[in-house]
Design an enzyme around this catalytic site. Structure first.
Site, PDB file in Angstrom:
ATOM      1  N   HIS A 159       0.712  -1.240  -0.053  1.00 61.50           N
ATOM      2  CA  HIS A 159       0.054   0.069   0.030  1.00 61.50           C
ATOM      3  C   HIS A 159       0.805   0.999   0.057  1.00 61.50           C
ATOM      4  O   HIS A 159       0.749   2.217  -0.890  1.00 61.50           O
ATOM      5  CB  HIS A 159      -1.086  -0.010   1.151  1.00 61.50           C
ATOM      6  CG  HIS A 159      -1.750   1.161   1.507  1.00 61.50           C
ATOM      7  ND1 HIS A 159      -2.754   1.390   0.808  1.00 61.50           N
ATOM      8  CD2 HIS A 159      -1.311   2.267   2.176  1.00 61.50           C
ATOM      9  CE1 HIS A 159      -3.448   2.530   1.203  1.00 61.50           C
ATOM     10  NE2 HIS A 159      -2.520   3.211   2.079  1.00 61.50           N
ATOM     11  N   GLU A 160       1.791   1.266   0.790  1.00 59.57           N
ATOM     12  CA  GLU A 160       2.920   2.556   1.145  1.00 59.57           C
ATOM     13  C   GLU A 160       3.579   2.455  -0.255  1.00 59.57           C
ATOM     14  O   GLU A 160       3.751   3.748  -0.527  1.00 59.57           O
ATOM     15  CB  GLU A 160       3.326   2.507   2.478  1.00 59.57           C
ATOM     16  CG  GLU A 160       2.645   2.628   3.525  1.00 59.57           C
ATOM     17  CD  GLU A 160       1.542   3.667   3.580  1.00 59.57           C
ATOM     18  OE1 GLU A 160       2.130   4.615   2.998  1.00 59.57           O
ATOM     19  OE2 GLU A 160       0.747   3.807   4.274  1.00 59.57           O
ATOM     20  N   HIS A 163       1.784   4.155  -3.066  1.00 65.15           N
ATOM     21  CA  HIS A 163       1.541   5.476  -2.769  1.00 65.15           C
ATOM     22  C   HIS A 163       2.749   6.365  -3.472  1.00 65.15           C
ATOM     23  O   HIS A 163       2.929   7.729  -4.008  1.00 65.15           O
ATOM     24  CB  HIS A 163       1.578   6.012  -1.146  1.00 65.15           C
ATOM     25  CG  HIS A 163       0.200   5.887  -0.734  1.00 65.15           C
ATOM     26  ND1 HIS A 163      -1.051   6.547  -1.341  1.00 65.15           N
ATOM     27  CD2 HIS A 163      -0.307   5.311   0.333  1.00 65.15           C
ATOM     28  CE1 HIS A 163      -2.171   6.035  -0.655  1.00 65.15           C
ATOM     29  NE2 HIS A 163      -1.713   5.618   0.468  1.00 65.15           N
TER      30      HIS A 163
END
Length: 67
Positions: free
Chosen positions: A38-39, A42
């Protein structure tokens, strides 16, 4: 405000740099692996809108986020 289904690996190994530029590696399984992905998404400019197979309706009543 979006919730969607995104396939993620169960195990992830990553290589990164700390604030001083020192390279390190980490491994994560299950939820930690999902967080790593997820990070990293980003950082790569990838959003849920790019990845979700399907979206779910929000469970929040209208205006609840304003409280």
């Amino acid at each position: 405000g979006h919730n969607g289904a995104i396939a993620r690996p169960r195990k992830v190994k990553l290589r990164a740099q700390d604030r001083t530029g020192k390279v390190f590696e980490m491994e994560g399984e299950e939820m930690l692996a999902r967080c790593f992905c997820h990070e990293t998404n980003h950082l790569d400019g990838i959003t849920i809108m790019d990845l979700a197979d399907r979206f779910y309706e929000d469970d929040y009543p209208d205006g609840a986020e304003e409280e």
